[in-house]
Design an enzyme around this catalytic site. Structure first.
Site, mmCIF file in Angstrom:
data_model
loop_
_atom_site.group_PDB
_atom_site.id
_atom_site.type_symbol
_atom_site.label_atom_id
_atom_site.label_comp_id
_atom_site.label_asym_id
_atom_site.label_seq_id
_atom_site.Cartn_x
_atom_site.Cartn_y
_atom_site.Cartn_z
ATOM 1 N N CYS A 141 0.855 -1.185 0.000
ATOM 2 C CA CYS A 141 0.000 0.000 0.000
ATOM 3 C C CYS A 141 0.891 1.235 0.000
ATOM 4 O O CYS A 141 2.115 1.141 0.111
ATOM 5 C CB CYS A 141 -0.903 -0.005 1.233
ATOM 6 S SG CYS A 141 0.025 0.086 2.789
ATOM 7 N N GLU B 256 0.957 -0.842 16.298
ATOM 8 C CA GLU B 256 0.089 0.307 16.030
ATOM 9 C C GLU B 256 -0.743 0.655 17.260
ATOM 10 O O GLU B 256 -0.930 1.829 17.584
ATOM 11 C CB GLU B 256 -0.830 0.030 14.838
ATOM 12 C CG GLU B 256 -1.708 1.226 14.502
ATOM 13 C CD GLU B 256 -2.699 0.953 13.376
ATOM 14 O OE1 GLU B 256 -3.782 1.571 13.388
ATOM 15 O OE2 GLU B 256 -2.390 0.123 12.483
ATOM 16 N N THR C 273 -6.008 0.509 12.204
ATOM 17 C CA THR C 273 -6.315 0.673 10.778
ATOM 18 C C THR C 273 -6.368 -0.626 9.996
ATOM 19 O O THR C 273 -6.878 -0.648 8.879
ATOM 20 C CB THR C 273 -5.266 1.589 10.115
ATOM 21 O OG1 THR C 273 -3.983 0.962 10.179
ATOM 22 C CG2 THR C 273 -5.224 2.956 10.767
ATOM 23 N N CYS D 23 -8.045 1.584 7.042
ATOM 24 C CA CYS D 23 -7.453 2.276 5.902
ATOM 25 C C CYS D 23 -7.994 1.755 4.574
ATOM 26 O O CYS D 23 -8.475 0.628 4.476
ATOM 27 C CB CYS D 23 -5.926 2.191 5.960
ATOM 28 S SG CYS D 23 -5.220 0.701 5.273
ATOM 29 N N ASN E 288 -2.955 -7.117 8.976
ATOM 30 C CA ASN E 288 -3.827 -7.062 7.803
ATOM 31 C C ASN E 288 -3.767 -8.361 7.011
ATOM 32 O O ASN E 288 -4.754 -8.776 6.411
ATOM 33 C CB ASN E 288 -3.512 -5.843 6.943
ATOM 34 C CG ASN E 288 -2.270 -5.995 6.101
ATOM 35 O OD1 ASN E 288 -2.317 -6.532 4.999
ATOM 36 N ND2 ASN E 288 -1.133 -5.528 6.606
#
Length: 319
Positions: A22, A136, A175, A205, A235
């Site tokens: 990303c 995070e 996110t 996100c 993710n």
């Protein structure tokens, strides 16, 4: 089924798109590479810049040195903070040590940090939806004084959490979560605390959303799904979960082609492939090559959207 028969079998391969890097990951890697070009080796990086061993090892070969804490840096060398974000105490410590630092925090994570600060300034207690121990989450909680943020990981946690003032409450999210799981947790919070404040735009996100939607688009067609990513990549793990819920029960996380268990392929005719946001495309092509060595494959890329997001590098690297 022996390998000679497998090698003659036809295999349909669906490639999810978007997949892989990303904009935030691409920016973080570029920050380390540009820092090495500008300042020379070594450049230190606190924690993995992104959760992918291939990326980390490639940067190590260029002169990056990865450490867990700043006290491991033997002198006044440049240091880069990872894309996941860091508690405020870390840049403060870097300044105390007179270290030149570059912050590679993903701008979308920084957005969540600003939201947390805004809610705190407004006198609201903050509920963070996320996974305990994830960098995070540690970074986001560390933006504010101790006790200002409560962590909720599941809908069950949301049912049990107690707050001092239900009228002064806000939520934010990590996110990289599964959209579907987050919706369930948020619905519980809103039912229990109708006055709770949320972000104007969802915290998950765009890249996480797009990769999950791409997996959903191919999951029902697939007998097997391979998600390329690291076991500590939130993710990437969510992509495995999404694939299973969306109709592909046999979904597996692999870091590279060498980790594929070929026993998974018994009776399989259709395979889906995707990659987490910190996994480079070279690993996807490596997996496709390994499939091609064993099967007569036909590939079809299924795209749900085209990503055009780009994040600027820090001014210190572009001036």
């Amino acid at each position: 089924m022996n390998e000679s028969r497998l090698s003659k079998s036809k295999l349909n391969v669906y490639l999810a798109a978007p997949r892989g890097f990303c904009a935030g990951v691409d920016r973080a890697i570029q920050i380390v590479e540009r820092a090495l070009e500008r300042y020379g080796a070594p450049v230190y990086v606190r924690h993995e810049i992104v959760h992918n061993r291939h990326v980390v090892e490639a940067l190590e070969k260029k002169g990056a040195i990865f450490v867990e804490e700043l006290d491991e840096i033997p002198g006044r060398f440049p240091v880069v903070f990872s894309a996941h974000g860091v508690p405020k105490a870390i840049p403060a410590e870097a300044e105390r040590r007179e270290l030149m630092y570059l912050d590679a925090t993903c701008p979308l994570v920084s957005k969540v940090h600003r939201e947390a600060e805004g809610h705190f300034a407004a006198g609201q207690h903050i509920i963070l939806i996320g996974h305990a121990g994830h960098p995070e989450v540690i970074g986001t909680i560390g933006q504010l004084p101790e006790g200002a943020v409560s962590l909720v990981e599941t809908a069950e946690d949301a049912e049990r959490i107690e707050v001092k003032d239900p009228l002064a409450l806000a939520y934010i999210t990590q996110t990289t979560l599964s959209i579907d799981d987050t919706i369930g947790i948020i619905s519980v919070l809103k039912r229990r605390f109708p006055a709770i404040h949320g972000p104007r735009k969802e915290d998950i996100c765009y890249a996480t959303t797009n990769r999950q939607q791409a997996v959903k688009a191919i999951a029902e067609k697939c007998d097997l799904m391979l998600v390329i990513g690291a076991p500590n990549s939130s993710n990437s793990r969510r992509l495995v979960e999404v694939a299973r819920v969306a109709g592909c029960a046999h979904a597996h996380l692999v870091q590279k082609a060498a980790e594929i268990d070929w026993a998974w392929f018994g009776g399989v005719r259709t395979v889906g492939i995707t990659a987490g946001a910190s996994a480079p495309e070279i690993l996807v092509q490596e997996v496709i090559g390994a499939l091609r060595d064993r099967f007569d494959i036909l590939t079809d890329e299924v795209s749900v959207t085209t990503e055009t997001t780009h994040f600027k590098l820090p001014r210190a690297l572009t001036a």
